[in-house]
Design an enzyme around this catalytic site. Structure first.
Site, PDB file in Angstrom:
ATOM      1  NE  ARG A  42      28.727  56.376  36.076  1.00  0.00           N
ATOM      2  CZ  ARG A  42      30.573  56.507  34.802  1.00  0.00           C
ATOM      3  NH1 ARG A  42      31.015  56.137  35.743  1.00  0.00           N
ATOM      4  NH2 ARG A  42      30.117  56.595  33.832  1.00  0.00           N
ATOM      5  CB  SER A 111      22.206  63.208  35.431  1.00  0.00           C
ATOM      6  OG  SER A 111      22.985  61.917  35.864  1.00  0.00           O
ATOM      7  CE  LYS A 140      28.539  60.263  33.122  1.00  0.00           C
ATOM      8  NZ  LYS A 140      26.795  60.713  33.905  1.00  0.00           N
TER       9      LYS A 140
END
Length: 213
Positions: A42, A111, A140
């Site tokens: 990521r 997700s 996040k």
């Protein structure tokens, strides 16, 4: 390499925030030695050529350990570096469009925070779901909270594997027992630890116990 319940047990999501004196490659290898079963690379703010170089490096490392390797969000780069697949969120490219681009053989993770999102993702070709945040998380900024009841309902509503994400640690993972998940995805519980390999081993043992209950 496809995803199944076994290789979704302990899913590591990289985060450059934690690298410090080590390279990301060194950290990922320590996690692999510790027993992670899946790796997602990521990077939200890396220039394309540097990201491509890093992706190839981590891909080769994961293949040496026979662990699935996916990229977060960047479908074109995932194809370019021949990653095992891609993971997308609800605000990224729609799952059905991603499946059309990557074909039937690559892994597609999506997700989800609600039963409706989960069912739609499965219908559109997702191989697994990442559901959370199941605990408060600082990794996040846009993470939406998911209750234990919603997590259980999502697991009951779909036939594909479900992993939980968000604020999961060695200390709280047992709270997810009985929800129906097959594993967990973590960032700081691995990469934020001073001894990544040993932390990974301990966490994997805790997750294995949790899913067996």
């Amino acid at each position: 390499m496809k995803s199944d319940k076994e290789n979704l047990l302990l899913y590591a999501v990289t985060d450059r925030h934690w690298t410090g004196r080590e390279t990301l490659r060194q950290q990922v290898e320590a996690a692999l030695r510790g027993g992670v079963t899946f790796v997602q690379l990521r990077e939200k703010n890396m220039e394309h050529d540097a990201f491509r170089k890093e992706a190839l490096e981590i891909r080769d490392l994961c293949r040496a350990y026979r662990v699935p390797f996916v990229l977060d969000d960047d479908v074109s780069l995932a194809m370019e570096v021949n990653a095992d697949g891609i993971h997308v969120g609800q605000s990224d490219m729609e799952a059905g469009d991603v499946r059309a681009l990557i074909g039937p053989d690559r892994i597609l993770g999506v997700s989800a925070c609600t039963v409706e999102e989960a069912v739609a993702a499965e219908q559109r070709g997702a191989d697994y779901l990442g559901v959370g945040a199941v605990f408060p998380t600082g990794s996040k900024d846009d993470a939406r909270p998911v209750t234990r009841e919603t997590l259980r309902k999502i697991c009951e509503a779909v036939t594909i594997p479900v992993i939980a994400i968000g604020g999961i640690t060695e200390q709280n993972v047992m709270e997810l027992a009985g929800s129906g998940i097959c594993g967990v995805a973590v960032i700081s519980a691995i990469f934020g630890q001073p001894e990544i390999e040993s932390a990974t081993k301990r966490l994997k043992a805790a997750v294995s116990e949790m899913v067996s209950r």
